[in-house]
Write an enzyme that holds these catalytic residues in place. Structure first.
Site, PDB file in Angstrom:
ATOM      1  N   LYS A  51     102.770  37.912  59.338  1.00 21.88           N
ATOM      2  CA  LYS A  51     102.742  36.491  59.629  1.00 21.88           C
ATOM      3  C   LYS A  51     103.989  36.035  60.372  1.00 21.88           C
ATOM      4  O   LYS A  51     104.681  35.136  59.951  1.00 21.88           O
ATOM      5  CB  LYS A  51     102.569  35.647  58.366  1.00 21.88           C
ATOM      6  CG  LYS A  51     101.240  35.846  57.649  1.00 21.88           C
ATOM      7  CD  LYS A  51     100.084  35.395  58.496  1.00 21.88           C
ATOM      8  CE  LYS A  51      98.798  35.371  57.688  1.00 21.88           C
ATOM      9  NZ  LYS A  51      98.798  34.324  56.714  1.00 21.88           N
ATOM     10  N   ASP A  79     104.624  38.345  52.789  1.00 20.68           N
ATOM     11  CA  ASP A  79     104.780  37.821  54.141  1.00 20.68           C
ATOM     12  C   ASP A  79     106.181  38.093  54.672  1.00 20.68           C
ATOM     13  O   ASP A  79     107.099  38.448  53.928  1.00 20.68           O
ATOM     14  CB  ASP A  79     104.524  36.310  54.164  1.00 20.68           C
ATOM     15  CG  ASP A  79     103.056  35.963  53.976  1.00 20.68           C
ATOM     16  OD1 ASP A  79     102.217  36.859  54.158  1.00 20.68           O
ATOM     17  OD2 ASP A  79     102.759  34.802  53.646  1.00 20.68           O
TER      18      ASP A  79
END
EC number: 2.1.1.107
Length: 469
Positions: A281, A259
Site C-alpha cells: 500500500k 501495510d
C-alpha cells in the site's frame, strides 16, 4: 547430587475473610489502604484511631463501612479477630500490637516492618475472581510495584469474566468429558481460542453460545477449523502508543498481514514465529490489490489460523478496514476490531499542535490528500471556514494542488500550515510555513513520507507547546 531449595520468608496463600472480624490499629493513610483491602475481601473491620483524623475524613466510603474505636489499644480488643493490622504512626504501639497478636496466635501485619509481621499484603492484580499476588517478601516494595505494573499490561481486564464463564460451565464440561485429560484439552482449546477473545472484547453472550455448541457437538468441527481475524490499528509509529489489546493480539497471532505504514519497531513486537506478509500500500504501488487482501484474510482464517491484519493509525480512518471486515462478515469469519491512535492525533500531539483550541479552532476535519490523476472532487469551499483545523492524510505528493485549490476557494495564502513527517518516531520532522509557500519549502528540504498536513491557526501554538524538541 541434589540441590537444597531455598526456603521462603512467607508462604503466598489466599485467606477467606468473608464476614470475619478484623482489627486495624492506626488512623494513617496506610491504615486506610489496608482497611480498603480488608473490606474488598468481605471482612468486618474495626479501626482503632481518631475518627477526625485527616486520612479517615478523606475516605468517607471506608468510614461508612467500618466501626471506628477512639480508645487506646488493649489486648482484649483482639478477641475473635481473624487478622490484625498495625498501621499507626507510633513504632512502639505497632510493636505492642504485634506482640499481643502473636501471643494469641492471631496473624498480624505491621506495615513496612516484615520482621514484626506474621503475614504481609502482596501487591495485587485484580481480575476478580482471578487475583494475582506479587510479593518481594516485604524487602523491595518498589520492585514489586514495578513488576505488578508490567503484569497489569499483560493480563486482559476480561480475565475475570472468562473465569466466571469457566465456572458457569464447569459441571457441563465434567458431564461431557469423563476423563480429566479430556477436560484439560477442552479447556486449553477454549481458554486459548476464539471463546476467550470473545469474552475479552465484551461479547460474553456470543462466547456462551459458542461453548454450548462445542459441548453439544453440533458445530464443534466448524468451530475447531475456523480461525479469527484481528483488525488492529498500530497507531502512528511509536510502539508505546499501542493499546494493551493490540499488543496481546499481536503476540498470539499465527500470521500477520501488514501495510507499509506499520513501523519496524511495531513489527518487532509481533510473535516471533508468526508468518509475515507484506501487503504494501504505497502510492500507485500496491503489493496486493485490496480484493486479494480481503480474500487472503478469509482463506487464512478458514485454515484455522489467527490472522493479524495490522494497519498504521486507525483501521477505520482512511484504512479501508470497513471493506475488509465486510467481506469477513459475508464469509462468516469471526473478527474483532482494535482501534489505534490515528495519525492526525498522534502526529499533532508529538508536534505540540492541538487540533482544537478554544481560542483558535472549534472543529477539526480529516481529509484524504491521496489525489488520483492530479484531480480531486473534494468540496474545497467547505474547507475554507474560520476556527476550523484541516488535517490531510497522504497529502505529500498532492500538496501543491491542495494549496492551490484552498487559496483559489478563498483561504488566505498566509494561513499557517505544518507538515509532519514520520510523526511520533525518533526521526520525526516538522516543517512549518504558510499555505502560499509550503510546497516550495517541501521541495527544497526533500521531506520524506509518510506525512500529515495540518492547516489552521492552531499551528501557531507550536512555538510554545513543542515538547518533543
Amino acid at each position: 547430587m541434589s540441590t537444597q531449595l531455598q526456603t521462603w520468608d512467607f508462604l503466598p496463600i489466599s485467606m477467606n475473610l468473608q464476614g470475619r472480624e478484623c482489627l486495624v490499629v492506626g488512623d494513617t493513610e496506610q491504615a486506610v489502604r489496608k482497611t480498603d483491602l480488608l473490606l474488598r475481601a468481605g471482612a468486618k473491620v474495626r479501626l482503632l484511631g481518631d475518627p477526625h483524623a485527616k486520612a479517615l475524613k478523606e475516605s468517607a466510603d471506608a468510614l461508612n463501612a467500618i466501626t471506628v474505636i477512639p480508645d487506646p489499644f488493649h489486648p482484649d480488643l483482639l478477641q475473635l479477630c481473624a487478622v490484625v493490622v498495625a498501621a499507626s504512626d507510633s513504632a512502639m504501639l505497632n510493636q505492642q500490637v504485634a506482640q499481643a497478636a502473636q501471643a494469641r496466635g492471631i496473624p498480624v501485619n505491621v506495615v513496612e516492618q516484615p520482621e514484626l509481621s506474621s503475614f504481609i499484603f502482596p501487591s495485587i492484580i485484580d481480575r476478580h475472581p482471578v487475583l494475582v499476588s506479587v510479593t518481594s517478601s516485604g524487602g523491595a516494595p518498589v520492585l514489586t510495584r514495578l513488576l505488578r505494573n508490567r503484569l497489569e499490561s499483560l493480563i486482559p481486564h476480561g480475565f475475570g469474566r472468562l473465569a466466571d464463564l469457566a465456572m458457569e460451565f464447569r459441571d457441563k464440561v465434567r458431564s461431557r468429558f469423563g476423563h480429566i485429560n479430556q477436560r484439560r484439552r477442552f479447556w486449553e482449546s477454549v481458554l486459548e481460542g476464539v471463546v476467550s477473545d470473545l469474552v475479552f472484547c465484551g461479547r460474553t453472550d456470543k462466547a456462551r453460545a459458542m461453548l454450548d455448541d462445542m459441548l453439544s457437538g453440533e458445530q464443534a468441527d466448524a468451530i475447531k477449523d475456523t480461525g479469527e481475524v484481528y483488525l488492529v490499528g498500530a497507531g502512528p509509529g511509536d510502539p508505546d502508543l499501542l493499546t494493551f489489546r493490540a499488543l496481546r493480539l499481536m503476540r498470539q497471532a499465527d500470521v500477520v498481514l501488514y501495510d507499509r505504514l506499520v513501523s519496524p519497531q511495531i513489527l518487532d513486537l509481533v510473535r516471533r514465529d508468526a508468518k509475515r506478509i507484506n501487503v504494501g500500500k504505497a502510492r500507485s504501488n500496491h503489493t496486493l490489490p485490496q480484493q486479494e487482501i480481503n480474500a487472503m484474510l478469509v482463506e487464512l482464517a478458514k485454515e484455522g489460523k489467527r490472522v493479524l491484519r495490522l494497519k498504521g493509525g486507525d483501521p477505520f480512518i482512511f484504512g479501508r478496514g470497513g471493506e475488509e471486515i465486510d467481506q469477513l462478515a459475508d464469509a462468516g469469519v469471526p473478527f474483532q476490531v482494535v482501534p489505534g491512535i490515528t495519525a492526525a492525533s498522534g502526529c499533532a500531539a508529538y508536534s505540540g499542535i492541538p487540533l482544537t483550541h478554544r481560542d483558535h479552532s472549534q472543529s477539526v476535519r480529516f481529509v484524504t490528500g491521496h489525489l488520483k490523476s492530479d484531480t480531486c472532487d473534494l468540496p474545497w469551499h467547505e474547507f475554507v471556514q474560520d476556527n476550523q483545523t484541516l488535517v490531510f492524510y497522504m497529502g505529500l505528493v498532492g500538496l501543491p494542488i491542495i494549496s492551490r485549490e484552498l487559496i483559489a476557494h478563498g483561504m488566505k495564502p498566509s494561513t499557517p500550515i505544518a507538515l509532519v513527517s514520520r510523526g511520533t518516531l525518533p526521526d520525526q520532522q516538522v516543517l512549518v510555513g504558510e499555505l502560499g509557500n509550503i510546497a516550495k519549502k517541501v521541495e527544497e528540504q526533500q521531506i520524506p513520507g509518510p506525512t500529515i498536513i495540518i492547516i489552521g491557526d492552531v499551528v501557531t501554538l507550536r512555538d510554545r507547546l513543542r515538547w518533543m524538541d
